[in-house]
Write an enzyme that holds these catalytic residues in place. Structure first.
Site, PDB file in Angstrom:
ATOM      1  N   GLU A  21       0.845  -1.192   0.000  1.00 55.01           N
ATOM      2  CA  GLU A  21       0.000   0.000   0.000  1.00 55.01           C
ATOM      3  C   GLU A  21       0.887   1.251   0.000  1.00 55.01           C
ATOM      4  OE1 GLU A  21      -3.030   2.133   3.256  1.00 55.01           O
ATOM      5  OE2 GLU A  21      -1.963   0.270   3.737  1.00 55.01           O
ATOM      6  N   TRP A  22       0.489   2.251  -0.771  1.00 55.59           N
ATOM      7  CA  TRP A  22       1.205   3.528  -0.751  1.00 55.59           C
ATOM      8  C   TRP A  22       0.693   4.375   0.426  1.00 55.59           C
ATOM      9  CZ3 TRP A  22       5.340   5.902  -2.490  1.00 55.59           C
ATOM     10  CH2 TRP A  22       5.435   7.298  -2.347  1.00 55.59           C
ATOM     11  N   ILE A  23       1.622   4.851   1.244  1.00 56.57           N
ATOM     12  CA  ILE A  23       1.293   5.729   2.367  1.00 56.57           C
ATOM     13  C   ILE A  23       1.799   7.127   2.051  1.00 56.57           C
ATOM     14  CG2 ILE A  23       1.550   6.173   4.836  1.00 56.57           C
ATOM     15  CD1 ILE A  23       0.073   3.589   4.284  1.00 56.57           C
ATOM     16  N   ASP A  82      13.250  -3.241  14.531  1.00 53.63           N
ATOM     17  CA  ASP A  82      14.216  -2.371  13.853  1.00 53.63           C
ATOM     18  C   ASP A  82      13.651  -0.952  13.812  1.00 53.63           C
ATOM     19  OD1 ASP A  82      16.406  -1.463  12.433  1.00 53.63           O
ATOM     20  OD2 ASP A  82      15.814  -2.352  10.520  1.00 53.63           O
TER      21      ASP A  82
END
Length: 294
Positions: A91-93, A199
């Protein structure tokens, strides 16, 4: 983008219209894909270790399943073939600064604290090994935190550093002194497993308005002090983040003295990734641990 990669993406029902390369990746190439179904994020690695993106996708799904922190939805993950590199489609955020920094920080802290309080098994580890960067992260389940930290975190990194000639005699002696005292250093500490991002530093979260989105996980069930110590070592997080976390989910007494010990693993990882640049920091951290044992 070669034709085989384009074909693999379009096999998911997405017509690729344009691609915009993105900077900032340490081991992967990244880009914004504009498609017939809107924008997506893609990571590509032409020489990915086996399962690199599969393990990352697994971590994102595990974090999402807790319904605490927000992560990008995984659309597709593919291993490399003779014609196509390994890739991960997400998904593009859309990144955007917060309207109110303090409100965003408070929400971020609450989400992370809730993640660390999510149901977890009784053992430390994970169902399989995964990666921190490109380095294998050993996750064999252990009932004891000192055992897990010794056998699955410190020993593998020390073994990796030795053939790279990153362990001069003085450094190796310091590390073995810490290892030999690990049970005493953690003897009175009541560690318990929590699901960790693994991380978490400033490059692995995206601010999207008032919400924070976590990316690039290296998940496992570990003592949450590892997450907080990692943030304090490399985090560059919003001002007041640690104090706010302590308010919502206080750490056990003695955290400040245990913090250098729990920062040893990420520093060893950085030594193995980037070389002697991190050697002096590692040596000083070992001395700090040994000079302040309790």
């Amino acid at each position: 983008m070669n034709e085989s990669l384009r074909a693999a993406i379009e096999a998911q029902g997405l017509k690729v219209q344009s691609i915009m390369p993105l900077s900032g990746g340490m081991i992967n190439q990244a880009a914004r894909l504009q498609t017939s179904e809107g924008p997506f994020f893609i990571k590509v690695n032409v020489s990915a270790p086996p399962g690199l993106f599969q393990k990352e996708a697994e971590g994102l799904r595990a974090l999402s399943a807790t319904q605490t922190v927000r992560v990008p939805q995984v659309l597709h993950v593919a291993e490399a073939t003779s014609e196509t590199p390994a890739f991960l489609l997400l998904e593009w955020i859309e990144s955007a600064p917060p309207d109110n920094q303090s409100d965003m920080t408070r929400r971020f802290v609450q989400d992370l604290a809730q993640l660390h309080q999510a149901p977890a098994p009784e053992k430390f580890g994970w169902q399989n090994d995964n990666y921190l960067g490109e380095l294998s992260q050993i996750n064999t389940p252990c009932a004891s935190w000192p055992q897990f930290y010794r056998e699955c975190r410190l020993e593998p990194q020390i073994s990796l550093a030795r053939p790279q000639k990153l362990l001069p005699l003085t450094r190796e002696k310091l590390l073995h002194s810490v290892m030999s005292r690990l049970d005493d250093l953690l003897g009175d500490f009541q560690a318990r497993p929590s699901l960790l991002h693994g991380d978490l530093w400033s490059g692995n979260y995206i601010t999207s308005g008032q919400q924070t989105v976590l990316v690039d996980p290296a998940v496992y069930y570990g003592e949450r002090e590892m997450e907080i110590a990692f943030i304090e070592l490399f985090g560059d997080f919003p001002p007041g983040f640690i104090a706010a976390y302590q308010h919502y989910f206080p750490l056990q007494e003695g955290y400040q003295k245990r913090r250098p010990l729990h920062q040893l693993y990420p520093l060893l990882v950085h030594l193995n990734h980037f070389g002697e640049t991190y050697g002096i920091l590692l040596d000083n951290l070992c001395r700090q641990i040994l000079e302040n044992p309790s």
